[in-house]
Design a protein around this motif. Structure first.
Motif, PDB file in Angstrom:
ATOM      1  N   PRO A 249      24.129  16.644 -22.007  1.00 23.02           N
ATOM      2  CA  PRO A 249      24.895  17.535 -21.133  1.00 23.02           C
ATOM      3  C   PRO A 249      24.954  18.956 -21.697  1.00 23.02           C
ATOM      4  CG  PRO A 249      26.374  15.930 -22.199  1.00 23.02           C
ATOM      5  CD  PRO A 249      24.990  15.647 -22.682  1.00 23.02           C
TER       6      PRO A 249
ATOM      7  N   GLY B  32      27.101  22.685 -21.180  1.00 17.82           N
ATOM      8  CA  GLY B  32      28.130  23.507 -20.544  1.00 17.82           C
ATOM      9  C   GLY B  32      27.622  24.925 -20.523  1.00 17.82           C
ATOM     10  N   GLY B  33      28.246  25.795 -21.296  1.00 18.09           N
ATOM     11  CA  GLY B  33      27.773  27.170 -21.380  1.00 18.09           C
ATOM     12  C   GLY B  33      26.654  27.346 -22.383  1.00 18.09           C
ATOM     13  N   GLY B  34      26.366  26.287 -23.111  1.00 12.73           N
ATOM     14  CA  GLY B  34      25.278  26.344 -24.078  1.00 12.73           C
ATOM     15  C   GLY B  34      25.585  27.162 -25.316  1.00 12.73           C
ATOM     16  N   THR B  35      26.851  27.432 -25.568  1.00  8.43           N
ATOM     17  CA  THR B  35      27.173  28.276 -26.730  1.00  8.43           C
ATOM     18  C   THR B  35      27.288  27.490 -28.025  1.00  8.43           C
ATOM     19  OG1 THR B  35      29.573  28.119 -26.513  1.00  8.43           O
ATOM     20  CG2 THR B  35      28.482  29.830 -25.231  1.00  8.43           C
ATOM     21  N   GLN B  36      27.422  26.199 -27.926  1.00  2.55           N
ATOM     22  CA  GLN B  36      27.617  25.392 -29.137  1.00  2.55           C
ATOM     23  C   GLN B  36      26.626  24.239 -29.195  1.00  2.55           C
ATOM     24  OE1 GLN B  36      30.431  25.640 -31.615  1.00  2.55           O
ATOM     25  NE2 GLN B  36      30.391  27.701 -30.798  1.00  2.55           N
TER      26      GLN B  36
ATOM     27  N   LEU C 125      25.979  21.459 -16.394  1.00  2.00           N
ATOM     28  CA  LEU C 125      27.191  21.149 -15.619  1.00  2.00           C
ATOM     29  C   LEU C 125      27.867  22.390 -15.062  1.00  2.00           C
ATOM     30  CD1 LEU C 125      28.116  18.491 -18.167  1.00  2.00           C
ATOM     31  CD2 LEU C 125      27.757  18.032 -15.736  1.00  2.00           C
TER      32      LEU C 125
ATOM     33  N   ASP D 143      40.812  29.595 -28.025  1.00  2.31           N
ATOM     34  CA  ASP D 143      39.839  30.622 -28.337  1.00  2.31           C
ATOM     35  C   ASP D 143      38.443  30.062 -28.146  1.00  2.31           C
ATOM     36  OD1 ASP D 143      41.974  32.170 -29.582  1.00  2.31           O
ATOM     37  OD2 ASP D 143      41.785  30.815 -31.279  1.00  2.31           O
TER      38      ASP D 143
ATOM     39  N   ALA E 188      31.598  30.043 -22.380  1.00  2.00           N
ATOM     40  CA  ALA E 188      32.064  28.704 -22.770  1.00  2.00           C
ATOM     41  C   ALA E 188      32.762  28.014 -21.599  1.00  2.00           C
ATOM     42  CB  ALA E 188      33.017  28.805 -23.945  1.00  2.00           C
ATOM     43  N   THR E 189      32.421  26.742 -21.381  1.00  2.00           N
ATOM     44  CA  THR E 189      33.040  25.977 -20.311  1.00  2.00           C
ATOM     45  C   THR E 189      34.124  25.090 -20.894  1.00  2.00           C
ATOM     46  OG1 THR E 189      31.509  24.131 -20.595  1.00  2.00           O
ATOM     47  CG2 THR E 189      30.862  25.869 -19.029  1.00  2.00           C
TER      48      THR E 189
ATOM     49  N   LEU F 151      34.003  23.037 -24.395  1.00  2.00           N
ATOM     50  CA  LEU F 151      35.056  23.222 -25.393  1.00  2.00           C
ATOM     51  C   LEU F 151      35.650  21.880 -25.796  1.00  2.00           C
ATOM     52  CD1 LEU F 151      36.765  26.265 -23.707  1.00  2.00           C
ATOM     53  CD2 LEU F 151      36.169  26.248 -26.100  1.00  2.00           C
TER      54      LEU F 151
ATOM     55  N   ALA G  52      34.322  18.819 -25.360  1.00  2.00           N
ATOM     56  CA  ALA G  52      33.359  17.910 -25.991  1.00  2.00           C
ATOM     57  C   ALA G  52      33.124  18.278 -27.451  1.00  2.00           C
ATOM     58  CB  ALA G  52      32.040  17.936 -25.209  1.00  2.00           C
TER      59      ALA G  52
ATOM     60  N   SER H 161      36.546  21.793 -31.175  1.00  2.00           N
ATOM     61  CA  SER H 161      36.943  22.570 -32.350  1.00  2.00           C
ATOM     62  C   SER H 161      37.782  23.745 -31.898  1.00  2.00           C
ATOM     63  CB  SER H 161      35.717  23.048 -33.111  1.00  2.00           C
ATOM     64  OG  SER H 161      34.968  23.912 -32.313  1.00  2.00           O
TER      65      SER H 161
ATOM     66  N   GLY I 209      40.087  27.210 -32.334  1.00  2.00           N
ATOM     67  CA  GLY I 209      40.021  28.443 -33.112  1.00  2.00           C
ATOM     68  C   GLY I 209      41.344  28.764 -33.792  1.00  2.00           C
TER      69      GLY I 209
ATOM     70  N   ILE J 273      32.263  14.582 -19.223  1.00  2.00           N
ATOM     71  CA  ILE J 273      33.557  15.031 -18.733  1.00  2.00           C
ATOM     72  C   ILE J 273      33.340  15.724 -17.388  1.00  2.00           C
ATOM     73  CG2 ILE J 273      35.528  16.525 -19.189  1.00  2.00           C
ATOM     74  CD1 ILE J 273      34.708  16.188 -22.241  1.00  2.00           C
TER      75      ILE J 273
ATOM     76  N   LEU K 142      32.179  35.046 -35.753  1.00  2.00           N
ATOM     77  CA  LEU K 142      31.934  33.626 -36.008  1.00  2.00           C
ATOM     78  C   LEU K 142      30.886  33.044 -35.077  1.00  2.00           C
ATOM     79  CD1 LEU K 142      35.565  32.299 -36.402  1.00  2.00           C
ATOM     80  CD2 LEU K 142      33.842  32.495 -38.171  1.00  2.00           C
TER      81      LEU K 142
HETATM   82  C1  LIG Z   1      35.953  31.876 -33.394  1.00  2.00           C
HETATM   83  C2  LIG Z   1      35.822  30.620 -32.633  1.00  2.00           C
HETATM   84  C3  LIG Z   1      36.934  30.141 -32.007  1.00  2.00           C
HETATM   85  C4  LIG Z   1      36.843  28.972 -31.284  1.00  2.00           C
HETATM   86  N1  LIG Z   1      37.978  28.517 -30.700  1.00  2.00           N
HETATM   87  C5  LIG Z   1      37.957  27.375 -30.012  1.00  2.00           C
HETATM   88  C6  LIG Z   1      39.153  26.858 -29.424  1.00  2.00           C
HETATM   89  O1  LIG Z   1      40.218  27.436 -29.532  1.00  2.00           O
HETATM   90  N2  LIG Z   1      39.079  25.687 -28.762  1.00  2.00           N
HETATM   91  C7  LIG Z   1      37.915  25.028 -28.649  1.00  2.00           C
HETATM   92  O2  LIG Z   1      37.926  23.944 -28.048  1.00  2.00           O
HETATM   93  N3  LIG Z   1      36.774  25.492 -29.165  1.00  2.00           N
HETATM   94  C8  LIG Z   1      36.760  26.643 -29.866  1.00  2.00           C
HETATM   95  N4  LIG Z   1      35.623  27.104 -30.444  1.00  2.00           N
HETATM   96  C9  LIG Z   1      34.375  26.367 -30.282  1.00  2.00           C
HETATM   97  C10 LIG Z   1      33.441  26.893 -29.170  1.00  2.00           C
HETATM   98  O3  LIG Z   1      33.739  28.169 -28.751  1.00  2.00           O
HETATM   99  C11 LIG Z   1      33.365  25.982 -27.976  1.00  2.00           C
HETATM  100  O4  LIG Z   1      33.306  24.681 -28.403  1.00  2.00           O
HETATM  101  C12 LIG Z   1      32.151  26.315 -27.117  1.00  2.00           C
HETATM  102  O5  LIG Z   1      32.324  27.542 -26.540  1.00  2.00           O
HETATM  103  C13 LIG Z   1      31.697  25.212 -26.188  1.00  2.00           C
HETATM  104  O6  LIG Z   1      31.481  25.609 -24.833  1.00  2.00           O
HETATM  105  P1  LIG Z   1      30.083  25.533 -24.084  1.00  2.00           P
HETATM  106  O7  LIG Z   1      30.425  25.413 -22.634  1.00  2.00           O
HETATM  107  O8  LIG Z   1      29.231  26.657 -24.463  1.00  2.00           O
HETATM  108  O9  LIG Z   1      29.486  24.164 -24.581  1.00  2.00           O
HETATM  109  P2  LIG Z   1      27.968  23.785 -24.806  1.00  2.00           P
HETATM  110  O10 LIG Z   1      27.461  24.525 -25.997  1.00  2.00           O
HETATM  111  O11 LIG Z   1      27.219  23.898 -23.558  1.00  2.00           O
HETATM  112  O12 LIG Z   1      28.133  22.260 -25.155  1.00  2.00           O
HETATM  113  C14 LIG Z   1      28.714  21.865 -26.365  1.00  2.00           C
HETATM  114  C15 LIG Z   1      28.591  20.344 -26.510  1.00  2.00           C
HETATM  115  O13 LIG Z   1      29.346  19.692 -25.513  1.00  2.00           O
HETATM  116  C16 LIG Z   1      28.525  18.851 -24.722  1.00  2.00           C
HETATM  117  N5  LIG Z   1      29.016  19.037 -23.351  1.00  2.00           N
HETATM  118  C17 LIG Z   1      29.058  20.183 -22.632  1.00  2.00           C
HETATM  119  N6  LIG Z   1      29.672  19.978 -21.467  1.00  2.00           N
HETATM  120  C18 LIG Z   1      30.041  18.684 -21.437  1.00  2.00           C
HETATM  121  C19 LIG Z   1      30.706  17.865 -20.487  1.00  2.00           C
HETATM  122  N7  LIG Z   1      31.151  18.330 -19.324  1.00  2.00           N
HETATM  123  N8  LIG Z   1      30.909  16.561 -20.787  1.00  2.00           N
HETATM  124  C20 LIG Z   1      30.468  16.061 -21.956  1.00  2.00           C
HETATM  125  N9  LIG Z   1      29.836  16.780 -22.881  1.00  2.00           N
HETATM  126  C21 LIG Z   1      29.613  18.082 -22.630  1.00  2.00           C
HETATM  127  C22 LIG Z   1      27.123  19.306 -24.967  1.00  2.00           C
HETATM  128  O14 LIG Z   1      26.203  18.258 -24.857  1.00  2.00           O
HETATM  129  C23 LIG Z   1      27.205  19.807 -26.400  1.00  2.00           C
HETATM  130  O15 LIG Z   1      27.072  18.759 -27.318  1.00  2.00           O
HETATM  131  C24 LIG Z   1      35.662  28.266 -31.197  1.00  2.00           C
HETATM  132  C25 LIG Z   1      34.533  28.765 -31.834  1.00  2.00           C
HETATM  133  C26 LIG Z   1      34.614  29.925 -32.561  1.00  2.00           C
HETATM  134  C27 LIG Z   1      33.428  30.397 -33.279  1.00  2.00           C
END
Ligand SMILES: Cc1cc2nc3c(=O)[nH]c(=O)nc-3n(C[C@H](O)[C@H](O)[C@H](O)COP(=O)(O)OP(=O)(O)OC[C@H]3O[C@@H](n4cnc5c(N)ncnc54)[C@H](O)[C@@H]3O)c2cc1C
Ligand SMILES: Cc1cc2nc3c(=O)[nH]c(=O)nc-3n(C[C@H](O)[C@H](O)[C@H](O)COP(=O)(O)OP(=O)(O)OC[C@H]3O[C@@H](n4cnc5c(N)ncnc54)[C@H](O)[C@@H]3O)c2cc1C
Lengths: 438, 486
Positions: A62, A64-68, A84, A125, A132-133, A137, A139, A142, A144, A199, A313
């Motif tokens: 899966p 989301g925003g692909g940031t992690q 998603l 955060d 970020a989705t 977040l 899944a 973590s 911030g 999710i 970060l």
């Molecule tokens: C300074 C800093 C602060 C941060 N603060 C926070 C915070 O306060 N809270 C927090 O939660 N995170 C925080 N993070 C972590 C990070 O920002 C997020 O986890 C990130 O943005 C994930 O969003 P994304 O949509 O880009 O996920 P993606 O990179 O697209 O996906 C991340 C992971 O989740 C899986 N995934 C994505 N969508 C789904 C779904 N719908 N169902 C199941 N699995 C899925 C993907 O397969 C992948 O393994 C922080 C990071 C930094 C560096």
């Protein structure tokens, strides 16, 4: 959901041509390119995709925003990316109850924009909130630096709907802020990297938006001085909402400061009447050994400061950087940072961010500082420095050179294995990515 | 015979004074604080009182070997029958494990044994300026292990969150017999969040043998307000307005006229006897913020026809206001022979209409109902007063209670806010969850306890046992096709 969809399961290959597709080159995970990336436009379509993937015994990851996407072991198999981001409706927003129900693809910045109109906020955060989705977040799980003031995202989730590997939506929790009805399925999926289900939507508790904020920044010559200041603020009754210490390299990136110092950044959020004294008192606490103390004395400037700290970060392209996160505690962070600095002494441009409010240390350094044969040793030394370790980004070859990006297999691993076996018996969801290569 | 052998093995672990099997001694262990006429009662075959984690693990391994069920128990103050040995077997009572093993203020945690009484922790740490936030009204008696198992709440959970938010790590004995630590002082241990999953699982997937709990720093300032209202509607209107105004009090509790009568008769807490309802509001935080919120709350209460708003001026007065609330259940003895305490929760804006419905139910069934509850969270506790020996009363009480649950679920609520499901409400879970939802929950249980010998019969509805997951899923498919299975 129509009964037809339940009885007649189509394989992924039968389905794929009808599905909205994306360019696969943009969905690499650890340099692996999937055969297809689909972007389902409804929950029913997602269900079809999952059933199809399972029928063909494929492996899906899966997005989301692909940031992690750097977090996790290299996938054992990766055939289909499931984007998603189109499953992104706000299902309900009950401002007076301070709860909302949103689909997984909703972006954090959009949600906070909507909430801001009602002077409310989801106090989490993300390095890149515009991308970020909420599903991603959750899944990743973590939190911030604002965890200090508001707790982790995990504690704001009051209900969740998850797509099982049968292609069925199951829910846990509910729409109320306090609820012990049935098992806590939300916590099972929080931090599971999507390896037990996808999710689909979640219900969240939101809070009144702090009326004003300030950020106090103090510069120090040494980590010891910064550590002392951090301890004093943490033990005060000032109720600050975030507190991080950065090493000179990270400080430069977060502040544009030409000077080379350790810095402490302390976030104060309160009504206007309180926030001024709060910031003044924090200044007094940190002043004794500081080289310089400044305060961002408007809410906008303070927020901008934290965006910068977050950006510092942010994950860089994996080919360039290695990012590692260590678990620690306020009382141990100084020692943890010391060991990390010692281990990475040979590398230049090592950034350290010590999140004192959470008990986490983030380090980032150029990938060229280590090679495959050295990385396991560096990793082992780093993991000895903290209570736990996660490689958040690294080039695929480095990741492959170590046992597990999450470090040692935890006690009670058999319970994790049976959870995976129960919820994803055919290993179709992000196989190999999570701890112990589950 | 097997049971003699089992007895000997258990004694070899916990010693002769750590085992009870005299039917007379077992009497107190056959029920908990739930109404036995509603949740039921059952004697365990053996009660063991271990003093170390290793003993708990040994006992569990022996239970496995002899194929007998295990029921964990703390102080037995649970209100849903969670600590009842519904199939006999071994009851593991943790009340001899009461040590505070470590306190770390800078890192804000304490490590405690599961039998420690909730209040004893804050008593120890508050002189140093820290407290353990979850504060169930039973906190002078209930154990932290029980709090963890039930994910208990309390008045201050409005601001500080329920038990789950305050558990950093746990040492647990799993049904496999393994003794492990999950979580820890550093957050976000990689891997699935077993700590989070354990909390609230009511002893069905693990026995807690140590808990690492979060300590919270005492706030700079605290105000306790007491506001009498003419009616329960006006008081609940004030609650909704306070929340909607963006104020987050530390606690926001309501008591209705019947409760006021009971409390005043028992203690003289200073609540006006002519009030239709009283709100007890605690605000804490930075000095200026507390002053500002106090002023705002006073204004809102007056807008909703509060006759006055009294701000406690001394610690003694604060304690008195709180004593009335914390001892309200006990005070009910002044009004009734028996009461059935319902625990439900609704979105906070639905409070006024829900209380109205409770009042109608009271009239429809001709049963007196007192309300004392965590208003800020929307967590209701209607106390249905009755006489167990009056023919027909019990059935009426059960029907009235179920009707409340239906209503609360209909307006978007849940069937338990903090007391848990246990034996009492497990068959009501279907009001909220579909067969698919329940199959997922049963899958969680099965992952830890495939033979279902940990606290059997609790939480999940009858017929959703592990062997039945596949048939559950099958039923769900039929239901979607319009075929109803009975
Ligand atoms: C300074 C800093 C602060 C941060 N603060 C926070 C915070 O306060 N809270 C927090 O939660 N995170 C925080 N993070 C972590 C990070 O920002 C997020 O986890 C990130 O943005 C994930 O969003 P994304 O949509 O880009 O996920 P993606 O990179 O697209 O996906 C991340 C992971 O989740 C899986 N995934 C994505 N969508 C789904 C779904 N719908 N169902 C199941 N699995 C899925 C993907 O397969 C992948 O393994 C922080 C990071 C930094 C560096
Ligand atoms: C007067 C009164 C007021 C109350 N007020 C509140 C309130 O305000 N808020 C609230 O939430 N509850 C309240 N309760 C309910 C009750 O006190 C709580 O649920 C409490 O947490 C139970 O703790 P206990 O030690 O008595 O547990 P028990 O009743 O002994 O057990 C409760 C459950 O926990 C399991 N368990 C116990 N110890 C362990 C362990 N170490 N490991 C695994 N499982 C274990 C048992 O199997 C059982 O399922 C009240 C009860 C009473 C009688």
């Amino acid at each position: 959901m129509s009964s037809d969809a339940d009885t007649v399961i189509r394989t992924f290959s039968e389905l794929v041509d009808e599905l909205p597709q994306r360019e696969t080159g943009e969905y690499l995970v650890d340099s692996i390119q999937p055969g297809h990336v689909v972007r389902p436009e409804s929950v029913d379509q997602l269900a079809e995709v999952i059933r199809g993937v399972r029928a063909d015994r494929l492996a899906a990851v899966p997005w989301g925003g692909g940031t992690q996407m750097g977090v996790g072991n290299p996938p054992a198999r990766y055939d289909v990316g499931i984007d998603l981001s189109a499953i992104n409706d706000v299902l309900r927003y009950d401002a007076d109850d301070m709860t909302m129900s949103v689909q997984a693809g909703c972006r954090l910045a959009d949600l906070n924009q909507m909430l801001g109109e009602h002077r409310q906020v989801l106090p989490v955060d993300a390095a890149l909130p515009e991308r970020a989705t909420i599903g991603g977040l959750t899944a990743v799980g973590s939190s911030g630096p604002r965890r200090l003031g508001y707790g982790p995202l995990r504690d704001l989730i009051i209900g969740m709907s998850v797509m099982s590997t049968d292609g069925v939506v199951t829910k846990g929790g509910g729409q109320v802020v306090k609820n012990v009805t049935g098992f806590d399925m939300m916590r099972l999926h929080h931090g599971a990297l999507g390896s037990l289900g996808i999710i689909v939507s979640m219900n969240l508790k939101i809070i009144p938006k702090p009326q004003s904020e300030r950020t106090v920044i103090a510069l120090f010559d040494s980590l010891d001085d910064a550590d002392q200041a951090a301890r004093e603020v943490l033990q005060s009754q000032l109720g600050v909402t975030a507190l991080v210490v950065t090493n000179p390299e990270a400080t430069r990136e977060a502040t544009d400061s030409a000077r080379s110092n350790w810095a402490i950044s302390v976030r104060c959020e309160a009504p206007p009447s309180a926030v001024v004294r709060q910031a003044e008192r924090v200044q007094e606490y940190v002043a004794s050994n500081a080289q310089d103390v400044t305060t961002e004395d408007s809410t906008d400037a303070s927020q901008e400061r934290w965006n910068r700290i977050g950006k510092a970060l942010e994950q860089r392209p994996a080919q360039e950087d290695v990012s590692i996160r260590l678990g620690s505690t306020a009382s141990k962070l100084r020692a943890t940072a010391g060991s990390v600095a010692h281990t990475l002494a040979g590398a230049e441009d090592v950034r350290l961010t010590l999140d004192y409010g959470s008990g986490l240390l983030y380090t980032r350094f150029p990938a060229r500082a280590v090679n495959e044969s050295e990385f396991q040793v560096v990793f082992d030394q780093l993991s000895g420095a903290g209570d736990h370790i996660t490689v958040s980004t690294a080039p695929a070859n480095l990741k492959q050179s170590i046992q597990d990006v999450f470090g040692a297999t935890p006690a009670g691993f058999s319970a994790l294995e049976s959870l995976k076996e129960t919820f994803d018996p055919d290993r179709i969801l992000s196989p190999g990515r999570t701890i112990g290569k589950l | 015979m097997a049971s003699q052998q089992l007895r000997e093995r258990l004694v070899s672990i916990v010693g002769p004074d750590g085992l009870l099997d005299d039917p007379y001694d077992l009497l107190v262990y056959e029920y908990d604080a739930s109404d036995e006429a509603i949740a039921g009662s059952h004697q365990p075959d053996f009660v063991v009182l271990p003093t170390t984690s290793e003993q708990v693990a040994e006992v569990v391994r022996i239970a496995r070997e002899f194929n007998v069920v295990v029921t964990p128990r703390g102080a037995g103050t649970g209100l849903a029958g969670g600590a009842i040995a519904s199939q006999g077997g071994i009851m593991v009572v943790l009340t001899r494990m009461t040590k505070i093993l470590e306190v770390n203020y800078l890192d804000r945690y304490a490590v405690v044994e599961p039998g420690l009484i909730n209040l004893d922790l804050s008593v120890k740490t508050s002189p140093d300026g820290y407290f353990f936030a979850p504060d169930p009204s039973s906190q002078k008696a209930c154990t932290i292990g029980g709090n963890v198992a039930n994910n208990s709440g309390g008045p201050h959970c409005l601001k500080y969150g329920v038990t789950s938010n305050h558990i950093l790590g746990l040492e647990v004995v799993l049904p496999s017999g393994e003794l492990i630590w999950v979580g820890g002082s550093a957050p976000e241990t990689p891997g699935y969040d077993l700590t989070g999953v354990m909390v609230g699982s009511e002893g069905t997937i693990g026995i807690v043998t140590k808990a690492m709990v979060r300590l919270t720093r005492n706030p700079e300032d605290i105000n306790v307000l007491m506001a009498p209202f003419p009616t329960i509607e006006s008081a609940s209107g004030a609650v909704s307005s306070i929340i909607a105004a963006g104020i987050l009090p530390a606690a926001l509790e309501m008591m209705d006229a019947l409760t006021i009568e009971a409390v005043e008769t028992a203690f003289n807490a200073g609540y006006p006897r002519d009030a239709g309802a009283v709100l007890l509001i605690e605000i804490d935080g930075l000095r200026e913020a507390v002053a500002e919120s106090t002023e705002e709350i006073v204004t809102i209460c007056k807008q909703h026809d509060a006759k006055e708003v009294r701000v406690a001026t001394s610690q003694a007065e604060r304690d008195l206001f709180w004593q009335g609330r914390k001892a309200a259940f006990g005070a009910m003895g002044r009004l009734t022979k028996n009461y059935y305490l319902q625990d439900t929760v609704v979105p906070r804006t639905k409070l006024p209409q829900t209380l109205k419905r409770v009042d109608e139910i009271s009239r429809d069934y001709d049963l007196k109902i007192a309300n004392v509850f965590h208003a800020g969270d929307g967590n209701l506790h209607p106390l249905i007063l009755f006489d167990r020996y009056k023919p027909g009363d019990l059935e009426k009480v059960l029907n009235a209670g179920t009707e409340m649950l239906h209503y609360c679920v209909d307006v978007g609520g849940a069937i338990s806010g903090e007391h848990g499901i246990g034996l009492e409400k497990k068959d009501h879970l279907t009001m909220m969850y579909s067969t698919d939802d329940l199959a997922a929950m049963a899958g969680l249980k099965q992952s830890f306890d495939p033979t279902q010998y940990f606290n059997p019969d609790k939480v999940l509805p009858s017929g959703s046992g592990c062997g039945e997951i596949d048939s559950l899923k099958e039923h769900a498919r039929w239901e979607k096709m319009g075929i109803h299975v009975v």
